[in-house]
Design a protein around this motif. Structure first.
Motif, PDB file in Angstrom:
ATOM      1  N   UNK A   1       0.828  -1.211   0.000  1.00  0.00           N
ATOM      2  CA  UNK A   1       0.000   0.000   0.000  1.00  0.00           C
ATOM      3  C   UNK A   1       0.863   1.261   0.000  1.00  0.00           C
ATOM      4  N   UNK A   2       2.109   1.182   0.466  1.00  0.00           N
ATOM      5  CA  UNK A   2       2.983   2.359   0.491  1.00  0.00           C
ATOM      6  C   UNK A   2       3.131   2.995  -0.890  1.00  0.00           C
ATOM      7  N   UNK A   3       3.150   2.183  -1.921  1.00  0.00           N
ATOM      8  CA  UNK A   3       3.309   2.728  -3.270  1.00  0.00           C
ATOM      9  C   UNK A   3       2.080   2.498  -4.143  1.00  0.00           C
ATOM     10  N   UNK A   4       1.105   1.764  -3.673  1.00  0.00           N
ATOM     11  CA  UNK A   4      -0.116   1.487  -4.425  1.00  0.00           C
ATOM     12  C   UNK A   4      -1.325   1.918  -3.608  1.00  0.00           C
ATOM     13  N   UNK A   5      -1.492   3.209  -3.469  1.00  0.00           N
ATOM     14  CA  UNK A   5      -2.553   3.747  -2.625  1.00  0.00           C
ATOM     15  C   UNK A   5      -3.939   3.336  -3.098  1.00  0.00           C
ATOM     16  N   UNK A   6      -4.069   3.005  -4.369  1.00  0.00           N
ATOM     17  CA  UNK A   6      -5.374   2.637  -4.924  1.00  0.00           C
ATOM     18  C   UNK A   6      -5.902   1.328  -4.325  1.00  0.00           C
ATOM     19  N   UNK A   7      -5.032   0.507  -3.763  1.00  0.00           N
ATOM     20  CA  UNK A   7      -5.497  -0.744  -3.156  1.00  0.00           C
ATOM     21  C   UNK A   7      -5.741  -0.608  -1.648  1.00  0.00           C
ATOM     22  N   UNK A   8      -5.528   0.576  -1.084  1.00  0.00           N
ATOM     23  CA  UNK A   8      -5.622   0.761   0.369  1.00  0.00           C
ATOM     24  C   UNK A   8      -6.981   0.344   0.929  1.00  0.00           C
ATOM     25  N   UNK A   9      -8.065   0.753   0.287  1.00  0.00           N
ATOM     26  CA  UNK A   9      -9.390   0.401   0.807  1.00  0.00           C
ATOM     27  C   UNK A   9      -9.601  -1.109   0.756  1.00  0.00           C
ATOM     28  N   UNK A  10      -9.286  -1.724  -0.369  1.00  0.00           N
ATOM     29  CA  UNK A  10      -9.487  -3.167  -0.522  1.00  0.00           C
ATOM     30  C   UNK A  10      -8.656  -3.940   0.503  1.00  0.00           C
ATOM     31  N   UNK A  11      -7.424  -3.503   0.729  1.00  0.00           N
ATOM     32  CA  UNK A  11      -6.561  -4.177   1.700  1.00  0.00           C
ATOM     33  C   UNK A  11      -7.102  -3.989   3.116  1.00  0.00           C
ATOM     34  N   UNK A  12      -7.652  -2.823   3.413  1.00  0.00           N
ATOM     35  CA  UNK A  12      -8.225  -2.617   4.750  1.00  0.00           C
ATOM     36  C   UNK A  12      -9.433  -3.515   4.963  1.00  0.00           C
ATOM     37  N   UNK A  13     -10.193  -3.775   3.910  1.00  0.00           N
ATOM     38  CA  UNK A  13     -11.351  -4.671   4.026  1.00  0.00           C
ATOM     39  C   UNK A  13     -10.897  -6.096   4.317  1.00  0.00           C
ATOM     40  N   UNK A  14      -9.953  -6.613   3.534  1.00  0.00           N
ATOM     41  CA  UNK A  14      -9.534  -8.012   3.732  1.00  0.00           C
ATOM     42  C   UNK A  14      -8.736  -8.199   5.018  1.00  0.00           C
ATOM     43  N   UNK A  15      -8.098  -7.139   5.508  1.00  0.00           N
ATOM     44  CA  UNK A  15      -7.312  -7.272   6.740  1.00  0.00           C
ATOM     45  C   UNK A  15      -8.193  -7.441   7.972  1.00  0.00           C
ATOM     46  N   UNK A  16      -9.476  -7.148   7.864  1.00  0.00           N
ATOM     47  CA  UNK A  16     -10.396  -7.316   8.985  1.00  0.00           C
ATOM     48  C   UNK A  16     -10.678  -8.787   9.297  1.00  0.00           C
ATOM     49  N   UNK A  17     -10.283  -9.685   8.400  1.00  0.00           N
ATOM     50  CA  UNK A  17     -10.623 -11.100   8.555  1.00  0.00           C
ATOM     51  C   UNK A  17      -9.388 -11.977   8.751  1.00  0.00           C
ATOM     52  N   UNK A  18      -8.313 -11.400   9.260  1.00  0.00           N
ATOM     53  CA  UNK A  18      -7.073 -12.162   9.425  1.00  0.00           C
ATOM     54  C   UNK A  18      -7.192 -13.231  10.502  1.00  0.00           C
ATOM     55  N   UNK A  19      -8.130 -13.109  11.415  1.00  0.00           N
ATOM     56  CA  UNK A  19      -8.277 -14.090  12.496  1.00  0.00           C
ATOM     57  C   UNK A  19      -9.044 -15.337  12.064  1.00  0.00           C
ATOM     58  N   UNK A  20      -9.887 -15.228  11.015  1.00  0.00           N
ATOM     59  CA  UNK A  20     -10.644 -16.413  10.561  1.00  0.00           C
ATOM     60  C   UNK A  20     -11.057 -16.257   9.096  1.00  0.00           C
ATOM     61  N   UNK A  21     -10.103 -16.433   8.186  1.00  0.00           N
ATOM     62  CA  UNK A  21     -10.405 -16.257   6.769  1.00  0.00           C
ATOM     63  C   UNK A  21     -11.211 -17.429   6.193  1.00  0.00           C
TER      64      UNK A  21
END
Length: 185
Positions: free
Chosen positions: A101-121
């Motif tokens: 995300x540091x260099x690809x800001x356009x994926x920031x929202x999508x990455x924040x969405x998927x990071x919410x499920x790291x405990x039980x994907x």
């Protein structure tokens, strides 16, 4: 750079040499998976090799590229306990995307969405991660430009969306910070 700037930089380097064992390596080209290039306009930063390595690691080098990093209006939910997939693999992929995300800001929202499920994907969470990767395949060499500035001006913006999370009805917030019209956070 003025003569005063050069003198200040030299003085600073000498002070560092007194305290630390340092070497002058010249202009930075690569650092922590990021590639740097300077021009008269500013500094370009990209992670093209990082993207290509990630696509190779996941077996997506030959995949069809996606137009967007996330499906429009997607609402991912917490997995039922019997649907949880390889948690460690998911966490590694999402962690690598967070770094990207540091260099690809356009994926920031999508990455924040998927990071919410790291405990039980679950499978739909993996599908969302692979969609982000397929989107990155479209432009692996894309760079971000930090423009040279005339003045030091800092601007910050924030937003919140109340009760948007379908799992716990909590709010989601975000922010961005600019320095000399360059998005930095």
């Amino acid at each position: 750079m003025t003569e005063v700037d050069s003198l200040e930089i030299s003085n600073f380097k000498r002070k560092l040499e007194v305290e630390f064992d340092i070497k002058e390596l010249g202009k930075m080209k690569n650092f922590l998976g990021m590639e740097f290039a300077t021009s008269k306009d500013g500094i370009f930063v990209n992670q093209s090799n990082y993207v290509l390595d990630l696509l190779k690691e996941t077996g997506l080098t030959g995949c069809k590229a996606a137009d967007t990093p996330i499906e429009p209006n997607v609402k991912l939910k917490t997995a039922a306990t019997n649907e949880v997939m390889d948690k460690a693999h998911y966490q590694r992929l999402v962690g690598r995307l967070i770094y990207l995300v540091h260099t690809r800001l356009v994926i920031a929202f999508a990455v924040s969405v998927v990071s919410q499920f790291m405990h039980s994907p679950e499978p739909t969470h993996f599908e969302a991660v692979f969609r982000i990767l397929r989107y990155l395949k479209r432009t692996p060499g894309k760079a971000i430009l930090f423009k040279k500035g005339e003045h030091l001006m800092i601007e910050a913006y924030t937003d919140a969306d109340w009760a948007v999370d379908v799992n716990d009805r909590r709010f989601t917030s975000s922010y961005c910070t600019f320095v000399d019209e360059n998005l930095v956070t």
